[in-house]
Design a protein around this motif. Structure first.
Motif, short mmCIF file in Angstrom:
data_model
loop_
_atom_site.label_atom_id
_atom_site.label_comp_id
_atom_site.label_asym_id
_atom_site.label_seq_id
_atom_site.Cartn_x
_atom_site.Cartn_y
_atom_site.Cartn_z
N GLU A 147 10.30 2.75 -7.57
CA GLU A 147 10.73 3.26 -6.26
C GLU A 147 9.64 4.15 -5.64
O GLU A 147 9.42 4.11 -4.43
CB GLU A 147 12.02 4.05 -6.42
CG GLU A 147 13.22 3.18 -6.76
CD GLU A 147 14.48 4.00 -6.94
OE1 GLU A 147 14.36 5.27 -6.95
OE2 GLU A 147 15.57 3.42 -7.09
N LYS A 148 8.99 4.96 -6.44
CA LYS A 148 7.93 5.83 -5.94
C LYS A 148 6.77 5.01 -5.38
O LYS A 148 6.23 5.32 -4.31
CB LYS A 148 7.44 6.75 -7.06
CG LYS A 148 6.37 7.73 -6.63
CD LYS A 148 5.98 8.64 -7.79
CE LYS A 148 4.90 9.62 -7.35
NZ LYS A 148 4.48 10.51 -8.47
N GLU A 149 6.38 3.94 -6.08
CA GLU A 149 5.29 3.09 -5.60
C GLU A 149 5.68 2.41 -4.28
O GLU A 149 4.86 2.27 -3.38
CB GLU A 149 4.95 2.05 -6.67
CG GLU A 149 4.34 2.65 -7.93
CD GLU A 149 4.13 1.60 -9.02
OE1 GLU A 149 4.56 0.44 -8.77
OE2 GLU A 149 3.56 1.94 -10.07
N ALA A 162 3.75 2.93 -0.57
CA ALA A 162 3.25 1.78 0.19
C ALA A 162 3.80 1.80 1.61
O ALA A 162 3.08 1.51 2.58
CB ALA A 162 3.64 0.48 -0.52
N GLU A 163 5.08 2.20 1.79
CA GLU A 163 5.67 2.27 3.13
C GLU A 163 5.02 3.37 3.97
O GLU A 163 4.80 3.20 5.17
CB GLU A 163 7.17 2.49 3.02
CG GLU A 163 7.94 1.30 2.46
CD GLU A 163 9.41 1.62 2.30
OE1 GLU A 163 9.78 2.81 2.49
OE2 GLU A 163 10.19 0.68 2.00
N GLU A 164 4.73 4.52 3.36
CA GLU A 164 4.09 5.61 4.09
C GLU A 164 2.69 5.21 4.55
O GLU A 164 2.28 5.52 5.67
CB GLU A 164 4.02 6.85 3.21
CG GLU A 164 5.37 7.50 2.96
CD GLU A 164 5.27 8.70 2.04
OE1 GLU A 164 4.13 8.98 1.58
OE2 GLU A 164 6.30 9.33 1.78
N GLU A 165 1.95 4.51 3.69
CA GLU A 165 0.62 4.06 4.09
C GLU A 165 0.69 3.06 5.24
O GLU A 165 -0.12 3.11 6.17
CB GLU A 165 -0.08 3.42 2.88
CG GLU A 165 -0.44 4.42 1.77
CD GLU A 165 -1.06 3.74 0.57
OE1 GLU A 165 -1.18 2.49 0.61
OE2 GLU A 165 -1.42 4.44 -0.40
N GLU A 166 1.68 2.21 5.18
CA GLU A 166 1.84 1.23 6.26
C GLU A 166 2.20 1.91 7.58
O GLU A 166 1.68 1.56 8.64
CB GLU A 166 2.93 0.22 5.87
CG GLU A 166 3.13 -0.89 6.88
CD GLU A 166 4.21 -1.86 6.45
OE1 GLU A 166 4.55 -2.76 7.24
OE2 GLU A 166 4.71 -1.71 5.32
N LEU A 167 3.09 2.94 7.52
CA LEU A 167 3.48 3.66 8.73
C LEU A 167 2.31 4.45 9.30
O LEU A 167 2.12 4.51 10.53
CB LEU A 167 4.65 4.61 8.41
CG LEU A 167 5.18 5.45 9.58
CD1 LEU A 167 5.70 4.53 10.68
CD2 LEU A 167 6.27 6.40 9.11
N ALA A 168 1.50 5.08 8.43
CA ALA A 168 0.33 5.82 8.91
C ALA A 168 -0.66 4.89 9.59
O ALA A 168 -1.25 5.23 10.63
CB ALA A 168 -0.32 6.56 7.74
N ALA A 169 -0.87 3.72 9.02
CA ALA A 169 -1.78 2.76 9.65
C ALA A 169 -1.25 2.31 10.99
O ALA A 169 -2.01 2.16 11.96
CB ALA A 169 -1.98 1.57 8.72
#
Length: 803
Positions: A108-110, A114-121
């Motif tokens: 779940e942490k991984e 991954a979702e946070e990196e996608e949102l930042a991009a």
């Protein structure tokens, strides 16, 4: 003996436990193992259930188990259907459930990372490219938008925020300002820049004289603009467009109208022979500009400032209804411009922040409106229109260069250096804004119409009272030493301290209705005495102002404050200090009345109160009121005649009066008697609105009832008995009439409708139902209740701090 006491052993060694023999618990080996059985001696600490560490370990173990089970159950519930069978198989075949739970949390942490990196991009791509529909709809704070040459605040829920997205309009007045700065633009060469802003006069000396009056006496208290920015645009003259960013004809004429109230020059009057017309010609010009240029349709900072000044000028002239409308226009326009919000948290459609001087102007304008709002709230007894809950804008900065500018008294004779000193305009204004925040809480807590029908607990009232009292004391304690009242002090500073004392009157006045037995306050706290001390301090500050600067030039807010203090003095007559203060009070108001019409009406109201409540006025005060009745009476009568027909005074046939009535009229003098005879038939509920905002007749009616009048059917013996009773009372004109029908020789129902204060509260029957209302009680009972509430100034502070 301590040495013979049996030592308590919490844990036996493993060998003794197996042998079931007694163990002394010695370490490293107990006596049984070392001396008797010669066996190895070991201790298992985890088996000691009386040790806290063991229990903590058990609790941690249980929490870990619960967390593991919760993780597994949530995973089974939330996993996709195809993955549940695999998860169940892992649970069945695992050696430890903790390992399975840990692997689930790691997965779940991984996923979250991954979702946070996608949102930042995505956000980075959105910021570097054209805004998308989604990013615009997700806005919550709104923005400052340029619409029709005006910067307005549009919130996130408004669809107007998407207006004019393709092309932005440039403020034409900013264009004028920038063009003037680069090309040296000024008014046409044939017109003086000073006279270009008004059509009333072409005398530049008169205009500068009135502006000096305004900035010396009014601006220093009601700081609502930047003096430096105003003069910078003013001396450039009016451009063809009609206004500049920080100066407009409407604002200039509003300032000139106010300046006229501080001068005796004939040029400051519309009718040179009538001082009551001071500033009317400039005010009419301001109203013409509003309608001709539709100033009320396009919000601008200068228009907010002008409306605020026009509102306070109308209040000074006794026209509260009109002034209230102007104040409302100013406040609503200020909110339309977003002046109440911190522009640092907002965005502008142009993508650039406001310049420093514009940011400062927005702050100083809003906090000036905040002060106007609290003055109107106190003046009319209404809730604030600008509550603190909608304010996020910080207070303005204090500029050392501006506050160090020398202030000197300015009169018709010019500047005087007698009390020249640093102006400290913004430092004083900051302290006043803090007082306004306290004033807002007082009005919302004790004068809120919503709370009238609610039954508040005494402890709740006491807690709020203590909280606000401590805030007032903290304000006084934290006040810089240079802002303390003194001889020759700044006018704005002295008026600020009057405003501070007024808060004590408003804070404790609602508690005057209690007696000692029903009051929620401690026995050593007297609301009446605190109000009396505050009123006496206001009178002292007015005398200090008079000695330092004279009362010909003073802000009209001082009239309202003086009126509130004089009402307290009337309540306390014939006490010695009250007699002194009421004499000074009416004299001060008479001097202020030369410049402000509201002071004339205040004197008329005080005169009417003295007659209605049969106050034994000191001879000097009665003389002043008789003189002002003769001098300013018509203006008060005009305010009566301007009412709707259904509010006209009702005239009654003349009724016989007891002897002590005539005695009182004789003491007030012939002219005062004539004025009293003219106003006597008017019931109190037909009094014009008072200059103090709250109906003065209802403020403190306890000690001031009118003497009873008799109907034509009353018998001669009844009238004689009443006259004898009045003669026995002698000069005790401040006591309530007896309630006994035998003493009066008549029933209470036979009294005239306008014979006393009961009409203000629904009649005598309604008052009898309110047994705790203090105005019903006999004066001797009232005095006995309050005399026991003896306290000094320090007692109230000690009480508040002890709660």
């Amino acid at each position: 003996d301590d040495s013979t006491k049996r030592r308590c052993v919490s844990t036996a060694c493993i060998a003794c436990r197996k042998r079931k023999s007694k163990c002394d618990g010695n370490t490293p080996a107990c006596a049984a193992c070392a001396s008797v059985y010669n066996t190895p001696c070991h201790y298992d600490i985890s088996t000691d259930r009386r040790r806290k560490g063991v229990w903590k370990k058990d609790i941690d173990s249980e929490q870990t188990k619960n967390s593991t089970l919760q993780t597994l159950i949530e995973a089974i519930l939330n996993y996709p259907e195809d993955d549940v069978a695999t998860l169940v198989r892992d649970i069945r075949t695992c050696e430890s459930l903790d390992d399975v739970a840990e692997s689930i949390m790691q997965k779940e942490k991984e996923t979250e990372e991954a979702e946070e990196e996608e949102l930042a991009a995505f956000n980075a791509a959105a910021s570097s490219s054209t805004p998308t529909f989604e990013t615009q709809l997700s806005g919550r704070m709104g923005e400052l938008q340029l619409t029709e040459g005006s910067t307005r605040y549009i919130g996130g829920t408004s669809h107007l925020i998407h207006l004019n997205v393709e092309g932005e309009q440039e403020d034409p007045y900013d264009m004028v300002s920038s063009a003037g700065a680069s090309e040296g633009f000024a008014s046409p060469s044939h017109e003086d820049p000073v006279t270009s802003w008004t059509r009333v006069t072409k005398d530049p000396e008169l205009i500068m004289h009135l502006l000096n009056m305004y900035f010396t006496w009014h601006y220093t208290y009601f700081v609502t603009l930047s003096k430096a920015l105003f003069y910078r645009d003013f001396f450039q003259g009016k451009p063809p467009s009609g206004r500049r960013p920080y100066c407009s004809p409407l604002l200039v004429n509003a300032m000139l109208a106010l300046g006229c109230h501080f001068t005796s020059r004939q040029g400051g009057r519309e009718n040179k022979e009538d001082s009551a017309t001071a500033g009317d010609h400039f005010f009419k010009e301001a109203k013409r500009l509003i309608m001709e240029n539709d100033e009320h349709e396009t919000p601008r900072v200068t228009t907010v400032q002008a409306f605020a000044l026009m509102s306070v000028r109308e209040a000074g002239c006794g026209r509260e209804a009109k002034g209230w409308v102007y104040s409302g226009m100013a406040f609503r326009m200020a909110l339309d411009l977003g002046l109440n919000l911190d522009s640092g948290t907002l965005t502008t459609r142009q993508g650039s922040d406001l310049v420093d001087e514009e940011e400062d102007l927005r702050r100083i304008t809003f906090w000036g409106c905040f002060l106007f709002d609290k003055c109107w709230s106190n003046y009319l007894g209404r809730l604030p229109q600008l509550p603190t809950g909608i304010v996020t804008v910080p207070k303005f900065d204090v500029f050392p260069s501006e506050d160090a500018e020398i202030w000197a008294a300015y009169t018709d004779s010019g500047f005087s250096q007698a009390h020249a000193q640093p102006s400290r305009v913004r430092a004083v204004s900051l302290q006043i804004s803090r007082l306004c925040e306290i004033s807002s809480d007082i009005m919302l807590s004790f004068y809120n119409p919503i709370d009238y029908e609610r039954v508040k607990g005494k402890q709740a009232e006491l807690k709020k009272l203590s909280e606000i009292y401590q805030r007032l004391e903290a304000w006084k304690r934290e006040l810089p030493k240079e802002l303390e009242p003194r001889e020759g002090g700044l006018p704005s500073m002295l008026v600020m301290h009057m405003f501070f004392q007024l808060h004590f009157i408003h804070l404790f006045r609602p508690f005057l209705k209690y007696n000692e037995s029903s009051s929620p306050l401690p026995s050593n706290v007297s609301p009446r005495k605190i109000c009396t001390q505050a009123a006496a301090t206001i009178s002292k500050l007015l005398r200090l102002y008079k000695r330092s600067h004279g009362l010909r030039q003073i802000c009209n807010i001082a009239v309202y404050i003086a009126h509130s203090a004089c009402t307290i003095h009337l309540l306390n007559l014939p006490e010695k200090n009250a007699r002194r203060d009421i004499i000074h009070g009416v004299k001060h108001l008479e001097e202020i009345a030369e410049g402000w019409l509201c002071a004339r009406r205040t004197l008329c109201i005080l005169s009417l109160l003295a007659r209605k409540w049969r106050v034994d006025l000191p001879e000097e005060a009665a003389t002043v009121l008789a003189r002002t009745d003769a001098k300013f009476g018509p203006s008060y009568q005009e305010s009566i005649q301007a009412r709707p027909p259904n509010q006209q005074p009702q005239h009654h046939q003349h009724q016989p009066q007891p002897q002590h009535h005539q005695h009182q009229h004789q003491r007030l003098g012939p002219s005062h008697l004539a004025a009293a005879a003219a106003a006597a038939p008017q019931p109190l509920h037909h009094i014009a609105p008072s200059a103090s905002g709250f109906p003065v007749a209802a403020d403190f009616p306890a000690n001031r009832p009118a003497a009873p009048s008799y109907s034509a059917s009353a018998s001669a013996s009844t009238a004689a008995a009443a006259a004898a009773a009045a003669a026995r009372r002698g000069s005790e004109t401040t006591s309530l009439p007896p309630d006994s029908a035998a003493a009066l020789g008549m029933a209470r129902a036979q009294r005239r409708a306008a014979s006393g204060p009961s009409d203000l509260f629904g009649g005598v029957d309604a008052l009898l139902r309110e047994s705790t209302d203090w105005w019903l009680r006999d004066q001797s009972q009232l005095a006995a209740g309050f005399d026991n509430w003896d306290m000094g100034e320090c007692d109230a502070a000690a009480w508040a701090e002890g709660l």
